[in-house]
Design an enzyme around this catalytic site. Structure first.
Site, short mmCIF file in Angstrom:
data_model
loop_
_atom_site.label_atom_id
_atom_site.label_comp_id
_atom_site.label_asym_id
_atom_site.label_seq_id
_atom_site.Cartn_x
_atom_site.Cartn_y
_atom_site.Cartn_z
CG ASP A 56 46.15 66.24 19.79
OD1 ASP A 56 46.95 65.87 18.83
OD2 ASP A 56 44.93 66.47 19.93
CB SER A 57 46.12 69.42 16.55
OG SER A 57 45.38 68.52 16.70
CE1 TYR A 110 48.63 72.26 15.17
CE2 TYR A 110 50.35 70.57 15.93
CZ TYR A 110 49.68 71.98 16.11
OH TYR A 110 49.94 72.75 16.96
CB CYS A 147 49.50 65.16 17.56
SG CYS A 147 48.84 65.86 15.98
CG ASN A 148 49.02 59.21 14.92
OD1 ASN A 148 49.72 58.23 14.85
ND2 ASN A 148 47.94 59.31 15.83
CD GLU A 203 37.45 68.40 15.93
OE1 GLU A 203 36.93 69.42 15.28
OE2 GLU A 203 38.48 68.21 16.42
CB THR A 236 44.66 61.14 18.96
OG1 THR A 236 44.61 62.69 18.49
CG2 THR A 236 46.34 60.74 19.16
CG HIS A 237 39.98 63.39 16.57
ND1 HIS A 237 41.28 64.05 16.61
CD2 HIS A 237 39.07 64.07 16.96
CE1 HIS A 237 40.78 65.19 16.85
NE2 HIS A 237 39.73 65.36 17.07
#
Lengths: 275, 275
Positions: free
Chosen positions: A14-15, A46, A77-78, A156, A189-190
């Site tokens: 993932d990023s 990303y 990661c989408n 975040e 994914t967040h």
């Protein structure tokens, strides 16, 4: 495939930390498998970058994961799934899967009125890939995409339950509410970390789809079908779960320990640009 | 220095578009100079990354700018100035300046009560570099730092005048208001775009310092002192202002045209990882 070691780990990338929600589902659903996780924390996010760039980054990560002798790769990661999965999978002699097919399939199963909303990064939504995949699965379904660029920074910052997040989410989701969707794909994914806010804003009658769960299921089936699932009796060489990042290893370790079922002892930092 | 061509361009770099506010001031204050600008749009933002990573990125960019035969370099990014200026300047045989010294000097000149606030990225504030530089200039001044991680995403979403931005800014700035500061350094190149919100929240009696202006002035003095200022009569070879990015060149061109005094015709995309 005959040369692949079925006891080798699965690579997941993932990023940053978001893909840990996918790793967590793999740990829950296929507890015998080993995982090598990579988070590209030096170059995240990303979702605001171009296809060329995300593809180049994804290829570097695949090259790194191959040095860890993984038997399969999950793009957790989408954005990277949208931009890079097709190319990376076609270049690879081991299976590579993303999160979008799994998320789309779950949404198609869930919808009753044939109206699905998808939220994600600017990159993911601009590709229209969820619409394309969903309509290939079931033509005639109406898909409404909405980019939500402030969700990742809000997550975040840890503002999961906050009036600012409520206001931002309310603006983003109001355009989807107006479309009378009955299913909403959390296409980044967040986003599952904002699930309770979305649940409240969308109401009880809208199904929230988290592609992480379905992706782990898809991986499980794939490994079984290809007879690449790990033998639970095989000796575990080294740590079952290994973590690598391109920056801020300690910060990653803390976050990962908070959301994974097991304590993460160590995260190693590598220079991904060398791959 | 004798081999340096005084008619060569000045290199200016930032993690993205923010440094254009510095480039704009250079264009205004030293209109005869040529500029080569680089924005690291493939790896932005820098403000949430580690010193190691930002230093490695800065060194790559300096190597790229040297291929463009620049005579001096301006680090038009507070985070990169905080983490990389000292090292990069010590490794370089051409002058390299950042935005922090200039911003600190302006704040020291502006304050009457000796109480200065500094806002910036998590990285810039965590280094405490503004405090250090300001206190070296005038010991005894009280400096209060506050990281404002949501400002960059809000600016990039264009929410300059918005209730969400007001609420976020109000939370960030309230801790500085309580300290009775009379001067506030906008320690991130994105922040001047939120100037009117900050003006309203801080009141008329707090001086807002934009380091971009002072940095252009410092460059002007430096070039003159070293007799490296461009001869206005010299022939202009090629475009006076050249722009390079690591991603999304067209998006950059549009943004740059909107904020610079002249239309930007072209932005070239390069692979910065090769430098």
């Amino acid at each position: 495939m005959s040369h692949t070691d079925r006891n080798a780990p699965v690579g997941v990338f993932d990023s940053g930390v978001g893909g840990l929600t996918v790793a967590r589902e793999i740990m829950r659903q296929i507890p015998e498998e080993r995982i090598v996780y990579f988070g590209d924390t030096a170059r995240l996010p990303y979702g605001s970058k171009s296809k060329d760039t995300v593809l180049r980054y994804s290829r570097q990560i695949v090259r790194f994961l191959r040095t860890q002798e993984v038997k399969a790769i999950v793009i957790a990661c989408n954005t990277a799934s949208a931009y890079a999965l097709e190319t990376v999978a076609s270049e690879s002699d081991i299976p590579v899967i993303g999160v979008i097919n799994a998320g789309a399939r779950a949404a198609v199963h869930a919808t009753k009125n044939g109206r699905i909303g998808v939220i994600g990064t600017v990159a993911t939504i601009s590709t229209g890939i969820y619409t394309e995949v969903i309509r290939t699965m079931r033509p005639g379904i109406e898909v409404f995409g909405k980019a939500c660029p402030l969700f990742v920074p809000l997550v975040e910052e840890g503002l999961f339950h906050d009036s600012v997040t409520d206001e931002v989410a309310s603006r983003y989701l109001s355009v989807l509410k107006e479309k009378y969707i009955d299913t909403l794909v959390l296409g980044c994914t967040h986003y599952p970390l904002l699930r309770s806010t979305m649940r409240r804003l969308m109401g009880e009658n809208v199904t929230l789809v988290n592609p992480a769960y379905e992706t782990a299921l898809e991986l499980k089936d794939l490994l079984k079908e290809k007879e690449m699932n790990r033998d639970p009796a095989a000796e575990m060489q080294g740590e079952q779960y290994q973590f690598f990042v391109s920056d801020l290893a300690d910060q990653f370790t803390n976050f990962a320990t908070a959301i994974l079922p097991k304590e993460v002892k160590e995260t190693r930092k590598i220079n991904i640009e060398e791959y």
